[in-house]
Enzyme design. Sequence first.
Site, PDB file in Angstrom:
ATOM      1  N   LYS A  35       0.835  -1.217   0.000  1.00  6.72           N
ATOM      2  CA  LYS A  35       0.000   0.000   0.000  1.00  6.72           C
ATOM      3  C   LYS A  35       0.862   1.256   0.000  1.00  6.72           C
ATOM      4  O   LYS A  35       0.643   2.174  -0.794  1.00  6.72           O
ATOM      5  CB  LYS A  35      -0.928   0.030   1.229  1.00  6.72           C
ATOM      6  CG  LYS A  35      -1.981  -1.062   1.238  1.00  6.72           C
ATOM      7  CD  LYS A  35      -2.897  -0.928   2.419  1.00  6.72           C
ATOM      8  CE  LYS A  35      -2.190  -1.103   3.750  1.00  6.72           C
ATOM      9  NZ  LYS A  35      -1.551  -2.416   3.922  1.00  6.72           N
ATOM     10  N   THR A  36       1.826   1.277   0.899  1.00  4.50           N
ATOM     11  CA  THR A  36       2.670   2.464   0.983  1.00  4.50           C
ATOM     12  C   THR A  36       3.485   2.602  -0.294  1.00  4.50           C
ATOM     13  O   THR A  36       3.674   3.693  -0.821  1.00  4.50           O
ATOM     14  CB  THR A  36       3.582   2.360   2.215  1.00  4.50           C
ATOM     15  OG1 THR A  36       2.751   2.207   3.365  1.00  4.50           O
ATOM     16  CG2 THR A  36       4.426   3.602   2.384  1.00  4.50           C
ATOM     17  N   ASP A 220      -2.003   7.746   3.476  1.00  4.81           N
ATOM     18  CA  ASP A 220      -1.618   6.397   3.914  1.00  4.81           C
ATOM     19  C   ASP A 220      -2.313   6.102   5.250  1.00  4.81           C
ATOM     20  O   ASP A 220      -2.709   7.033   5.956  1.00  4.81           O
ATOM     21  CB  ASP A 220      -0.092   6.336   4.092  1.00  4.81           C
ATOM     22  CG  ASP A 220       0.438   4.903   4.056  1.00  4.81           C
ATOM     23  OD1 ASP A 220      -0.373   3.967   3.947  1.00  4.81           O
ATOM     24  OD2 ASP A 220       1.671   4.719   4.134  1.00  4.81           O
ATOM     25  N   GLU A 221      -2.441   4.842   5.602  1.00  8.17           N
ATOM     26  CA  GLU A 221      -3.035   4.438   6.893  1.00  8.17           C
ATOM     27  C   GLU A 221      -4.398   5.096   7.101  1.00  8.17           C
ATOM     28  O   GLU A 221      -4.704   5.604   8.186  1.00  8.17           O
ATOM     29  CB  GLU A 221      -2.102   4.804   8.062  1.00  8.17           C
ATOM     30  CG  GLU A 221      -0.670   4.294   7.921  1.00  8.17           C
ATOM     31  CD  GLU A 221      -0.501   2.846   8.335  1.00  8.17           C
ATOM     32  OE1 GLU A 221      -1.515   2.197   8.674  1.00  8.17           O
ATOM     33  OE2 GLU A 221       0.639   2.357   8.282  1.00  8.17           O
ATOM     34  N   GLN A 251      -5.870  -3.231  10.462  1.00  2.47           N
ATOM     35  CA  GLN A 251      -4.805  -2.538  11.185  1.00  2.47           C
ATOM     36  C   GLN A 251      -5.282  -1.245  11.823  1.00  2.47           C
ATOM     37  O   GLN A 251      -4.488  -0.342  12.076  1.00  2.47           O
ATOM     38  CB  GLN A 251      -3.633  -2.248  10.246  1.00  2.47           C
ATOM     39  CG  GLN A 251      -2.953  -3.516   9.769  1.00  2.47           C
ATOM     40  CD  GLN A 251      -1.692  -3.190   8.980  1.00  2.47           C
ATOM     41  OE1 GLN A 251      -0.691  -2.768   9.529  1.00  2.47           O
ATOM     42  NE2 GLN A 251      -1.750  -3.381   7.669  1.00  2.47           N
ATOM     43  N   ARG A 603       5.025  -7.130  11.110  1.00  5.31           N
ATOM     44  CA  ARG A 603       6.210  -6.279  10.934  1.00  5.31           C
ATOM     45  C   ARG A 603       7.416  -7.118  10.550  1.00  5.31           C
ATOM     46  O   ARG A 603       8.416  -6.631  10.073  1.00  5.31           O
ATOM     47  CB  ARG A 603       6.557  -5.507  12.230  1.00  5.31           C
ATOM     48  CG  ARG A 603       5.526  -4.517  12.751  1.00  5.31           C
ATOM     49  CD  ARG A 603       5.020  -3.600  11.708  1.00  5.31           C
ATOM     50  NE  ARG A 603       3.768  -4.092  11.149  1.00  5.31           N
ATOM     51  CZ  ARG A 603       3.277  -3.671   9.986  1.00  5.31           C
ATOM     52  NH1 ARG A 603       3.918  -2.794   9.266  1.00  5.31           N
ATOM     53  NH2 ARG A 603       2.145  -4.139   9.523  1.00  5.31           N
TER      54      ARG A 603
HETATM   55  P1  ATP Z   1       1.570  -2.061   5.952  1.00  2.00           P
HETATM   56  O1  ATP Z   1       0.148  -2.507   5.930  1.00  2.00           O
HETATM   57  O2  ATP Z   1       2.337  -2.776   6.995  1.00  2.00           O
HETATM   58  O3  ATP Z   1       1.708  -0.585   5.985  1.00  2.00           O
HETATM   59  P2  ATP Z   1       1.998  -1.951   3.122  1.00  2.00           P
HETATM   60  O4  ATP Z   1       0.814  -2.549   2.497  1.00  2.00           O
HETATM   61  O5  ATP Z   1       2.091  -0.488   3.145  1.00  2.00           O
HETATM   62  O6  ATP Z   1       2.205  -2.568   4.565  1.00  2.00           O
HETATM   63  P3  ATP Z   1       4.595  -1.830   1.918  1.00  2.00           P
HETATM   64  O7  ATP Z   1       5.327  -1.377   3.104  1.00  2.00           O
HETATM   65  O8  ATP Z   1       4.307  -0.839   0.847  1.00  2.00           O
HETATM   66  O9  ATP Z   1       3.255  -2.565   2.373  1.00  2.00           O
HETATM   67  O10 ATP Z   1       5.327  -3.056   1.236  1.00  2.00           O
HETATM   68  C1  ATP Z   1       5.823  -4.134   2.023  1.00  2.00           C
HETATM   69  C2  ATP Z   1       7.148  -4.621   1.473  1.00  2.00           C
HETATM   70  O11 ATP Z   1       6.951  -5.295   0.230  1.00  2.00           O
HETATM   71  C3  ATP Z   1       8.105  -3.500   1.181  1.00  2.00           C
HETATM   72  O12 ATP Z   1       9.414  -3.916   1.487  1.00  2.00           O
HETATM   73  C4  ATP Z   1       7.935  -3.291  -0.300  1.00  2.00           C
HETATM   74  O13 ATP Z   1       9.068  -2.697  -0.879  1.00  2.00           O
HETATM   75  C5  ATP Z   1       7.706  -4.692  -0.800  1.00  2.00           C
HETATM   76  N1  ATP Z   1       6.918  -4.751  -2.040  1.00  2.00           N
HETATM   77  C6  ATP Z   1       5.670  -4.325  -2.229  1.00  2.00           C
HETATM   78  N2  ATP Z   1       5.244  -4.546  -3.480  1.00  2.00           N
HETATM   79  C7  ATP Z   1       6.260  -5.149  -4.120  1.00  2.00           C
HETATM   80  C8  ATP Z   1       6.459  -5.641  -5.450  1.00  2.00           C
HETATM   81  N3  ATP Z   1       5.507  -5.563  -6.390  1.00  2.00           N
HETATM   82  N4  ATP Z   1       7.642  -6.198  -5.740  1.00  2.00           N
HETATM   83  C9  ATP Z   1       8.607  -6.305  -4.804  1.00  2.00           C
HETATM   84  N5  ATP Z   1       8.491  -5.854  -3.548  1.00  2.00           N
HETATM   85  C10 ATP Z   1       7.339  -5.293  -3.197  1.00  2.00           C
HETATM   86 MG    MG Z   2       2.191   0.878   4.752  1.00  2.00          MG
END
Ligand code: ATP
Ligand code: MG
Length: 720
Positions: A35-36, A220-221, A251, A603
């Site tokens: 997402k981020t 975000d969030e 979350q 995490r």
């Molecule tokens: P959270 O809910 O904990 O905030 P999130 O959904 O925001 O998580 P991110 O932090 O954006 O998730 O991504 C999690 C990890 O996966 C990061 O290290 C990110 O770089 C990696 N990642 C996400 N998408 C891809 C992708 N398509 N290819 C490779 N790595 C990825």
């Molecule tokens: Mg995130």
Amino acid sequence: MDVTPILDSLNDAQRQAVTAVAGPTLVIAGAGSGKTRVLVHRAAWLIDVEGVSPQGVLAVTFTNKAAAEMRGRIEALLNIPVRNLWIGTFHGLAHRLLRRHWREAGLPQNFQIIDSDDQLRLIKRLLKNLEIDDSCWVPRDIQYFINGQKDEGLRPKHLNDEGDPSRRQMIALYQAYEDVCERGGLVDFAELLLRAHELWRDNADLLAHYQRRFSHLLVDEFQDTNAIQYAWLRLLAGKTGIPFVVGDDDQSIYRWRGARVEHIYRFQKDFPGTAVVKLEQNYRSTATILHAANSVIENNSSRLGKKLWTEGADGEPIRVYAAYNERDESDFIIGRLRDWIDQGNLRAEAAVLYRSNAQSRVLEEGLINAGIPYRVYGGLRFFERTEIKDALAYLRLISNRNDDSSFERVLNKPTRGIGARSADMIRAYARANACPLWRAAGALASDEFNGRAANAAHEFLNLIETLARDTDGLDLPGKIDHVIHASGLIDFFRKEKGEKGETRIENLLELVSAGGGFEPDPAAEMSPLDEFLSHAALEAGEGQADAWDDCVQLMTMHSAKGLEFPLVFLSGMEDGLFPHQRSISDPKGLEEERRLCYVGITRAMQTLYVTYAEQRRLHGMDSFSQPSRFVAEIPDQYIEEIRPKVRVSRPTRAPIVGRTPIRQGSEVGIRLGQRVRHKKFGDGIILNCEGQGAHARVQVNFEDAGTKWLVLSYANLDLM
Ligand code: ATP
Ligand code: MG
């Protein structure tokens, strides 16, 4: 234009979100699904491909740390610095607006931000002034009430007592609190948001200006926005702004602070035509960690429901360690951290998470003894330490004599003979004349105070004026350096015995470095000192001055939201601590705790340890607990217990009586809780044992020498 670099490292669903046509978009997805990452790529996409000016993008994240990271990533994708892109937390952005438009917001130019501690002290003082008994009217409850109303966007005038006398009193106190803040130019955290909302609501031209400017709003969030934040966002979006929000209902962990997960559901109604994108592939964690997280969160009933999957390997099992007590737990964690570091890993890639701040102390002690650099997010925050707040109070007074909280804080610190009676008189005078304490002290010193009290008060007033004069023209670190010395604070703490005083002095000196490293915003319409003071108040909630870059990360599970680490410890996993005692009997509260546990587990990228103590001393009280129910919700197949659960009273092997020297644990048998004597270290208790034969080691908690691991064949321990 070559668009591949931005889309290269995204999967199809992520790409769909990043390139969504210019309309409201809601990305709803589980932890670690990107997402981020999508948000960052969206910003880069808008600027690079859609040709949106960086000025036209506003990005909101949850912490200053996340904001800094986000800026770095966008810049890396675009390969250029993007200075005029607004990225920050809701509080940070609100603050920025209020500084720019203080006049329209009805604030003095040098308004000061007060943190939650200052706020509480202010409320206590208010109760005293009004002669209200603070055992009936608990200051923390009043604080909670005031912030709760502000988070909902409500001023005292909007509130109705509904015929309830105690509610009437609360509203009256809220009003009195507002008056004091108004007089002193003080703004608390909740006020930042509320003011920023009112600023736009009541200034149509200003709002129109910002609506024209920010065409794209990225959040975000989103699941943790509260009512006033969401209202602010909706105002800004107006009819033409395009919101792009990402979040995860599983979350949502700030309900207790007014966050409303319902905004996720409302969003689609408030912004018709919303495109909804779901992401389900997790890129962060091993399959084992992911299964464990899914198994835990499945126990919640109110959720949108989604299942994460990964292409990644199963990875290591989740290791569960049942500690004998909190020291044993901390020793275990530190031992594993040590191994991790010895294997050449970065310290910063390891995080120890806990449910409540107070748990960090034992861990900190252990880390200090072990010489492992660490950093605490939230908790013992640098800007919240006594000595730092004292120094900041002097600096604030230099900038604004009407800052009553700061005045109170340092009036008699270092001690200068202004007793409680004089202080009371100053307060009474200020109350009677509705003036700041500063003015009251001046009036009394020249008039009513007797010789000694008058001298002391004059001394204080002169000190502040002199400090202001002498620091005029100095740069920021120069100002801070001068103030910590000339105020007498350094000498004052030098008198404090032992290490504590030394640490305080080190911290004060660290504040000078913090001032040196501070980069004022050239566009900010205020002095670097004022900007630094605001920064200190805002930062107090999370970061702290960096002593080391590569440090083990300590933080509450709440502060860990959005972050990821190759190695994670979830410590203190005991019923009563986590889930927290007050949530156990409240189903909604319990579900929120479970979401927090889900946040904690997710995490971890590679290695996850879960630890709990059978006996724990916290806040000066001993308790015996059961392992957290959340641990039991992780299926056994994903778990490896590090050692069988043992109790002091239950010997692992046949107990030995008499004073038998032990050489090798496996042969003679030792038991946990056994008292032993060592020639050099003295008497102690066996906490732990591992290994066989020549490698057998025991961990002993010595009364004087602390906890040590000893090789049995060398230690020559006597059993007692
Ligand atoms: P959270 O809910 O904990 O905030 P999130 O959904 O925001 O998580 P991110 O932090 O954006 O998730 O991504 C999690 C990890 O996966 C990061 O290290 C990110 O770089 C990696 N990642 C996400 N998408 C891809 C992708 N398509 N290819 C490779 N790595 C990825
Ligand atoms: Mg995130």
